[in-house]
Design a protein around this motif. Structure first.
Motif, PDB file in Angstrom:
ATOM      1  N   LEU A 157      -8.294  -6.764   7.349  1.00  0.00           N
ATOM      2  CA  LEU A 157      -7.361  -6.445   6.513  1.00  0.00           C
ATOM      3  C   LEU A 157      -5.977  -6.371   7.250  1.00  0.00           C
ATOM      4  O   LEU A 157      -5.500  -5.318   7.705  1.00  0.00           O
ATOM      5  N   GLN A 158      -5.347  -7.445   7.033  1.00  0.00           N
ATOM      6  CA  GLN A 158      -4.009  -7.763   7.726  1.00  0.00           C
ATOM      7  C   GLN A 158      -3.083  -6.977   7.053  1.00  0.00           C
ATOM      8  O   GLN A 158      -2.202  -6.160   7.968  1.00  0.00           O
ATOM      9  N   GLU A 159      -2.978  -6.955   5.956  1.00  0.00           N
ATOM     10  CA  GLU A 159      -2.236  -6.077   5.001  1.00  0.00           C
ATOM     11  C   GLU A 159      -2.874  -5.636   3.665  1.00  0.00           C
ATOM     12  O   GLU A 159      -3.768  -6.442   3.489  1.00  0.00           O
ATOM     13  N   THR A 160      -2.335  -4.339   3.156  1.00  0.00           N
ATOM     14  CA  THR A 160      -3.218  -3.730   2.236  1.00  0.00           C
ATOM     15  C   THR A 160      -2.165  -3.510   0.950  1.00  0.00           C
ATOM     16  O   THR A 160      -2.762  -2.856  -0.150  1.00  0.00           O
ATOM     17  N   LYS A 161      -0.727  -3.690   1.116  1.00  0.00           N
ATOM     18  CA  LYS A 161      -0.119  -2.960   0.139  1.00  0.00           C
ATOM     19  C   LYS A 161      -0.224  -3.509  -0.903  1.00  0.00           C
ATOM     20  O   LYS A 161      -0.331  -3.026  -2.106  1.00  0.00           O
ATOM     21  N   ALA A 162      -0.356  -4.962  -1.067  1.00  0.00           N
ATOM     22  CA  ALA A 162      -0.619  -5.565  -2.514  1.00  0.00           C
ATOM     23  C   ALA A 162      -1.913  -5.281  -3.161  1.00  0.00           C
ATOM     24  O   ALA A 162      -1.816  -4.830  -4.269  1.00  0.00           O
ATOM     25  N   LEU A 163      -2.879  -4.972  -2.474  1.00  0.00           N
ATOM     26  CA  LEU A 163      -4.139  -4.635  -3.114  1.00  0.00           C
ATOM     27  C   LEU A 163      -3.818  -3.139  -3.554  1.00  0.00           C
ATOM     28  O   LEU A 163      -4.482  -2.825  -4.693  1.00  0.00           O
ATOM     29  N   PHE A 164      -3.081  -2.441  -2.691  1.00  0.00           N
ATOM     30  CA  PHE A 164      -3.145  -1.017  -3.438  1.00  0.00           C
ATOM     31  C   PHE A 164      -1.992  -0.615  -4.589  1.00  0.00           C
ATOM     32  O   PHE A 164      -2.294  -0.123  -5.461  1.00  0.00           O
ATOM     33  N   ASN A 165      -0.994  -1.666  -4.419  1.00  0.00           N
ATOM     34  CA  ASN A 165      -0.149  -1.594  -5.703  1.00  0.00           C
ATOM     35  C   ASN A 165      -0.742  -1.969  -6.844  1.00  0.00           C
ATOM     36  O   ASN A 165      -0.604  -1.426  -7.963  1.00  0.00           O
ATOM     37  N   ILE A 166      -1.550  -3.158  -6.777  1.00  0.00           N
ATOM     38  CA  ILE A 166      -2.298  -3.854  -8.168  1.00  0.00           C
ATOM     39  C   ILE A 166      -3.427  -2.715  -8.555  1.00  0.00           C
ATOM     40  O   ILE A 166      -3.562  -2.586  -9.735  1.00  0.00           O
ATOM     41  N   ALA A 167      -3.810  -2.056  -7.639  1.00  0.00           N
ATOM     42  CA  ALA A 167      -5.123  -1.212  -7.862  1.00  0.00           C
ATOM     43  C   ALA A 167      -4.709   0.160  -8.708  1.00  0.00           C
ATOM     44  O   ALA A 167      -5.243   0.518  -9.680  1.00  0.00           O
ATOM     45  N   GLY A 168      -3.392   0.551  -8.256  1.00  0.00           N
ATOM     46  CA  GLY A 168      -2.827   1.902  -8.814  1.00  0.00           C
ATOM     47  C   GLY A 168      -3.587   2.917  -8.897  1.00  0.00           C
ATOM     48  O   GLY A 168      -3.753   3.550  -9.744  1.00  0.00           O
TER      49      GLY A 168
END
Length: 423
Positions: free
Chosen positions: A180-191
């Protein structure tokens, strides 16, 4: 029985025991009321209210597994009175059951009434799940026989735990090393939606070649934009679309508002859900800048319930374009927020004596109501007297917005109160 590998990751990772559940600590933690109910074996009928993907269905399954009673699962989207009665008949022969109804807010009055007698007699223990405020969508008789528990959106810490749990326990992820190099996009889309997070995570990982992959925000966004569904009324983009709709109304763009309205209509969204959101906006974002907006939104809410689709789309469009084109003010919204903050900070300040009710002679002798000046006895139906508690007198809570109608209100208030409130 093990969940088949072919099932989506969110289903494969669904917790079977409270110890595996991530989030909702206020309900299922060590001192949580649902945990205590399960441990005592005394589980009442209840309704879980919260956003999608936070554990409503999972907790219902855990309850049924824990107290060892027959468990039936119905979706209010597809089930009718016939299916309800079949479950109730089975429950009578089995001396009770738990009936889980997803999206219970979509049941109409007849369907909810069919549940009522069985719940009253204890034939079934109802667990309903809803993303909508049950006070609006569940009839009062049924609601009064259920405990209502609010489930919270998952935090980023919870979401990270879910990803780590999936990588450690799921068979597919054990065979494929994921960084998991980055997780911001995953978290933003998941909401805050666990189901959305895990299914997107699986989609992204499966789309990347090799037995060892590193996830970046750019990769997640690219794959998500290519593959994620346009609209899913069961929850996937439910909140994204309604958010865009409301923000377009607030931003005075009738074109964007109608576009997002069409997205919801094409997705089969509940007309009451759309109308209720516009009703809230009419007061929160328009308010006294155009009081007629609230009248139109109220009439829209009533009208769409009478006529339903497809004709309701015309009424919804009329209301949406009117609200979007209207002048805006959040002054009333801000006023109550400020007032609530003062109440929390100052507590129960004493009401000035001249404003107190004096129904008895003793209270009158104590000075209750003494000195009160009846506004209608004075010129222009106004008299200068103090209405706020002494500790916060002269505090301005309502600041009229910068629009034609509220400028008139500001001028009137300044003429009445002079420099008292600084209008």
């Amino acid at each position: 029985m093990n969940t088949p590998h072919q099932a989506p990751l969110a289903e494969r990772c669904r917790p079977r025991h409270l110890s595996d559940l991530i989030g909702q600590e206020h309900l299922v933690g060590e001192k949580g009321i649902i945990r205590k109910a399960i441990e005592s074996g005394s589980v009442p009928s209840m309704i879980f209210w919260g956003p999608p993907g936070v554990g409503k269905t999972t907790i219902a399954n855990i309850i049924a597994n824990s107290i060892k009673v027959p468990f039936y699962n119905l979706s209010a989207i597809s089930a009718g009175v016939k299916e309800l009665r079949e479950v109730i008949d089975k429950a009578r022969m089995q001396s009770g059951c738990i009936l889980f109804i997803d999206e219970i807010h979509r049941f109409n009055k007849t369907q909810q009434d069919a549940l009522l007698a069985a719940v009253e007699k204890g034939i079934i223990r109802l667990i309903g799940a809803t993303t909508e405020n049950p006070s609006f969508e569940v009839n009062s008789a049924l609601l009064s026989r259920c405990q209502v528990y609010t489930l919270k959106a998952l935090t980023e810490q919870h979401l990270m735990q879910l990803l780590q749990q999936a990588m450690e326990k799921d068979a597919m992820f054990k065979s494929k090393k994921v960084h998991l190099q980055e997780t911001k996009a995953l978290f933003n889309i998941a909401g805050g939606d666990a189901r959305k997070l895990l299914n997107l995570f699986e989609l992204v990982v499966e789309s990347l070649p090799g037995d060892e992959v590193s996830l970046s925000d750019a990769q997640v966004m690219e794959i998500a934009q290519q593959r994620v569904a346009i609209y899913d009324k069961s929850g996937e983009q439910h909140y994204d679309i309604i958010s865009a709709f409301i923000k377009s109304l607030r931003g005075s763009d009738p074109n964007a508002a109608v576009y997002y309205l069409a997205r919801m209509i094409e997705g089969g969204e509940d007309v009451k859900f759309i109308a209720r959101r516009m009703l809230i906006l009419a007061s929160e974002d328009i308010g006294n800048a155009n009081p007629t907006a609230l009248v139109i939104a109220t009439n829209t809410f009533q009208a769409v319930q009478f006529i339903g689709y497809p004709e309701a789309e015309i009424v919804l469009s009329q209301c949406a374009t009117y609200l979007a084109s209207s002048p805006k003010s959040n002054a009333s919204y801000m006023a109550i927020k400020i007032a609530k903050g003062i109440v929390r900070e100052t507590g129960d300040l004493p009401v000035p004596m001249h404003l107190r009710n004096a129904p008895t002679k003793l209270m009158k002798n104590e000075g209750y109501g003494k000195g009160y000046q009846y506004a209608h006895d004075y010129e222009a139906n106004f008299v200068h007297q103090e209405y706020l508690p002494d500790a916060i007198k002269n505090t301005k809570l309502y600041e009229p917005g910068a629009n034609a109608r509220e400028n008139e209100l500001r001028t009137r208030l300044k003429a009445l109160w002079k420099d008292k409130y600084g209008y």
